[in-house]
Design a protein around this motif. Structure first.
Motif, PDB file in Angstrom:
ATOM      1  N   ASP A 182       0.963  -1.288  -0.097  1.00 48.00           N
ATOM      2  CA  ASP A 182       0.015  -0.058   0.135  1.00 48.00           C
ATOM      3  C   ASP A 182       0.889   1.268   0.080  1.00 48.00           C
ATOM      4  O   ASP A 182       0.543   2.280  -0.244  1.00 48.00           O
ATOM      5  CB  ASP A 182      -0.931   0.075   1.201  1.00 48.00           C
ATOM      6  N   PHE A 183       2.052   1.003   0.484  1.00 46.39           N
ATOM      7  CA  PHE A 183       3.110   2.209   0.400  1.00 46.39           C
ATOM      8  C   PHE A 183       3.921   2.512  -0.475  1.00 46.39           C
ATOM      9  O   PHE A 183       4.417   3.432  -0.950  1.00 46.39           O
ATOM     10  CB  PHE A 183       3.888   2.231   1.768  1.00 46.39           C
ATOM     11  N   VAL A 184       4.266   1.277  -1.193  1.00 47.63           N
ATOM     12  CA  VAL A 184       5.422   1.477  -2.287  1.00 47.63           C
ATOM     13  C   VAL A 184       5.094   0.573  -3.422  1.00 47.63           C
ATOM     14  O   VAL A 184       5.980   0.534  -4.489  1.00 47.63           O
ATOM     15  CB  VAL A 184       6.796   0.810  -1.913  1.00 47.63           C
ATOM     16  N   GLY A 185       3.799   0.358  -3.570  1.00 46.92           N
ATOM     17  CA  GLY A 185       3.226  -0.426  -4.990  1.00 46.92           C
ATOM     18  C   GLY A 185       3.712  -1.948  -4.791  1.00 46.92           C
ATOM     19  O   GLY A 185       3.760  -2.480  -4.143  1.00 46.92           O
ATOM     20  N   ASN A 186       3.760  -2.435  -6.234  1.00 51.84           N
ATOM     21  CA  ASN A 186       4.051  -3.981  -6.588  1.00 51.84           C
ATOM     22  C   ASN A 186       2.748  -4.614  -6.299  1.00 51.84           C
ATOM     23  O   ASN A 186       2.942  -5.742  -6.165  1.00 51.84           O
ATOM     24  CB  ASN A 186       5.207  -4.530  -5.838  1.00 51.84           C
TER      25      ASN A 186
END
Length: 308
Positions: free
Chosen positions: A188-192
């Motif tokens: 939720d914070f860095v994607g992927n």
């Protein structure tokens, strides 16, 4: 396929070959009415299922797989041949009525675009690395039960249905965005996150699928998938996507599949000649979950060997 379409789970009750049909239309001898919840469910069941509960149905598709990277032309990476074998079983709910659950498994092969042969290894043109190809082999790909009444009490309805002459068109668009099992715990914070779009466009004859006397229908299908790179490609976070485009149809039986699929299934996926059991409780698999299990098992094996 998918997947292809979304897919899903839950227990079911098989009633030995009993055929579920929309009671209103059957009783009155009228054509099925897509605006009626029970009839709409029957239309979807005829689209997806075999001639009777517990009787397998097979979908086949074939097409191309492209790369799409900003700033460069799209490349044809692979040809593809796929199949999904499924069965539908009767389920009952005291409030929601008599419905069905679909259980299935599917294979899609990556083929050399020049020779048409199944690829075992692939020279990645973006990284220069030769990698092992992992075919799509998802078992199971199951669906949640569907009923004439939805959980909120509303009538079951089709995603969309358009008629032109005797042709019915039913597009099913499935946007996917959820936790990626190959990424970390901070997505939720860095994607992927796992991000893809599956599009299934069914085409069928109204005179076949809406006739209460028909046991099932045999639609043609087009399938488009837009997704991240497959994990086995080892793209290491490179910008870009894959675009799958294929067409096919529901077949009368497994034997109608092309030889390239039947030969590969016989060699490496013998269980894919029949669908899972109707009460299959397993969670669904995707390329990402299957790949993770394979990598984890390989790492565990190497760690054990190193410790000896």
């Amino acid at each position: 396929m998918k997947k292809l379409y979304g897919a899903a789970i839950l227990g079911a009750l098989i009633l030995g070959g009993a055929f579920f049909s929309a009671p209103d239309a059957m009783a009155k001898g009228k054509m099925l009415d897509p605006a009626n919840g029970a009839d709409a469910l029957e239309i979807m069941k005829r689209t997806q299922c075999g001639e009777a509960d517990g009787v397998p149905a097979v979908y086949h598709w074939a097409g191309n797989v492209y790369s799409r990277i900003a700033g460069e032309p799209d490349r044809l990476l692979f040809k593809g041949e796929g199949m999904n074998i499924r069965q539908c079983v009767r389920v009952e709910d005291p409030v929601r009525g008599v419905g069905y659950r679909q259980v299935s498994r599917e294979v899609m092969l990556y083929l050399d675009p020049k020779t048409g042969k199944v690829l075992r290894r692939w020279d990645n043109p973006f990284t220069g690395e030769n990698v092992e190809v992992m075919q799509i082999a998802n078992d199971p790909v199951n669906s949640r039960p569907s009923y004439p009444k939805n959980a909120d009490g509303s009538d079951y309805s089709l995603p969309e249905l358009r008629q032109q002459g005797d042709w019915l068109f039913m597009p099913v668009e499935v946007p996917l965005f959820y936790h990626n099992v190959l990424a970390g715990d901070y997505q939720d914070f860095v994607g992927n996150k796992y991000h893809a779009m599956e599009i299934f466009d069914f085409t069928m004859r109204a005179s076949e699928i809406l006739d209460p006397k028909s046991k099932t229908a045999y639609p043609s299908i087009s399938w488009v998938r837009i997704s991240d790179w497959m994990p086995w490609m080892k793209m290491r976070g490179r910008q870009g996507q894959m675009v799958f485009n294929a067409m096919g149809a529901k077949l009368k039986n497994f034997d109608e599949l092309p030889s390239v699929l039947k030969d590969e299934i016989k060699l490496n996926y013998p269980e894919y000649t029949s669908p899972p059991p109707g009460d299959d409780p397993r969670p669904n698999e995707t390329t990402w979950t299957v790949f993770k299990k394979m990598i984890d098992a390989d790492r565990a094996k190497k760690k054990e060997a190193a410790g000896k």
